[in-house]
Design a protein around this motif. Structure first.
Motif, mmCIF file in Angstrom:
data_model
loop_
_atom_site.group_PDB
_atom_site.id
_atom_site.type_symbol
_atom_site.label_atom_id
_atom_site.label_comp_id
_atom_site.label_asym_id
_atom_site.label_seq_id
_atom_site.Cartn_x
_atom_site.Cartn_y
_atom_site.Cartn_z
ATOM 1 N N LYS A 141 -10.104 6.195 -18.373
ATOM 2 C CA LYS A 141 -10.515 6.829 -17.125
ATOM 3 C C LYS A 141 -10.352 5.828 -15.986
ATOM 4 C CE LYS A 141 -13.859 10.015 -15.394
ATOM 5 N NZ LYS A 141 -15.065 10.749 -15.585
ATOM 6 N N LYS A 183 -13.374 0.372 -16.585
ATOM 7 C CA LYS A 183 -14.614 0.209 -17.345
ATOM 8 C C LYS A 183 -15.093 1.496 -18.002
ATOM 9 C CE LYS A 183 -16.280 -3.765 -14.908
ATOM 10 N NZ LYS A 183 -17.453 -4.584 -14.848
ATOM 11 N N THR A 184 -14.243 2.521 -18.039
ATOM 12 C CA THR A 184 -14.663 3.813 -18.581
ATOM 13 C C THR A 184 -13.553 4.427 -19.422
ATOM 14 O OG1 THR A 184 -15.946 4.174 -16.569
ATOM 15 C CG2 THR A 184 -15.606 6.074 -17.979
ATOM 16 N N THR A 185 -13.932 4.984 -20.556
ATOM 17 C CA THR A 185 -13.014 5.754 -21.385
ATOM 18 C C THR A 185 -13.699 7.069 -21.750
ATOM 19 O OG1 THR A 185 -11.612 5.726 -23.360
ATOM 20 C CG2 THR A 185 -13.794 4.746 -23.587
ATOM 21 N N SER A 202 -18.895 4.128 -21.032
ATOM 22 C CA SER A 202 -18.621 3.132 -19.993
ATOM 23 C C SER A 202 -19.322 1.817 -20.312
ATOM 24 C CB SER A 202 -19.066 3.649 -18.623
ATOM 25 O OG SER A 202 -20.447 3.905 -18.628
#
Length: 190
Positions: A168, A171-173, A189
């Motif tokens: 994403k 720091k976010t998936t 995250s």
């Protein structure tokens, strides 16, 4: 002399056959693994410049059952009951760093990933009870976190249960779990 040689040969074959290793057949639900960042272990070994000093965020090891013409959710996987998110052992999810899922902080470590599917949403359960077969010994007292996410419909049915991560931002998936025409998205995250 020929008889002695023949008997010795048969004896050697018999001894060799009794000591031979036998293997059970292949499991019908193959094991799979997904990382975020994708291919982290491969790149760490063969393309370290690609990842630099970055650490992996998450890895999951799970079994991929097949649809095989069966009705999946509501039938094979009952609604409103704890499900192991796959087949055989409950999936093991490893967070390499402290993460947040649905506002819940989860310390780095290894956990079991379980779910409670319904028609409209899934409750995602992160449990400290790793190495369990299925969800038969599920103990809610060992829950580290529970998060509810909505169900989405897949454009194309998935024959095998699958888990993938999609970037994403830095720091976010999003962890996608899907099977048949059902998909859920779980934001993770740092």
């Amino acid at each position: 002399m020929k008889k002695v040689a023949l008997l010795f040969g048969i004896f050697c074959l018999t001894i060799g056959a009794t000591n031979a290793q036998t293997f059970r057949g292949l499991d019908k639900t193959p094991m799979d693994m997904a990382y975020y960042p994708d291919d982290y272990a491969h790149d760490r070994k063969f393309a370290p410049a690609k990842i630099g000093n970055d650490k992996a965020m998450v890895r999951i090891i799970y079994n991929r059952p097949a649809k095989n013409g069966r009705e999946i959710f509501g039938k094979l996987v009952p609604y409103d009951k704890v499900w192991r998110a796959g087949a055989n052992e409950a999936p093991e999810i490893k967070f390499y760093q402290d993460v947040t899922i649905g506002g819940k902080k989860i310390p780095a470590g290894s956990y079991a990933l379980l779910t409670i599917p319904t028609e409209k949403d899934w409750t995602i359960i992160i449990s400290s009870d790793v190495d369990q077969w299925g969800a038969y010994s599920y103990n809610p007292a060992l829950d580290v976190a529970r998060v509810t996410v909505p169900v989405q419909k897949a454009e194309t049915p998935l024959e095998n249960f699958s888990i993938q991560f999609a970037k994403k931002d830095a720091k976010t998936t999003t962890m996608y779990m899907g099977w048949d025409t059902t998909v859920v998205a779980v934001p993770i995250s740092l």
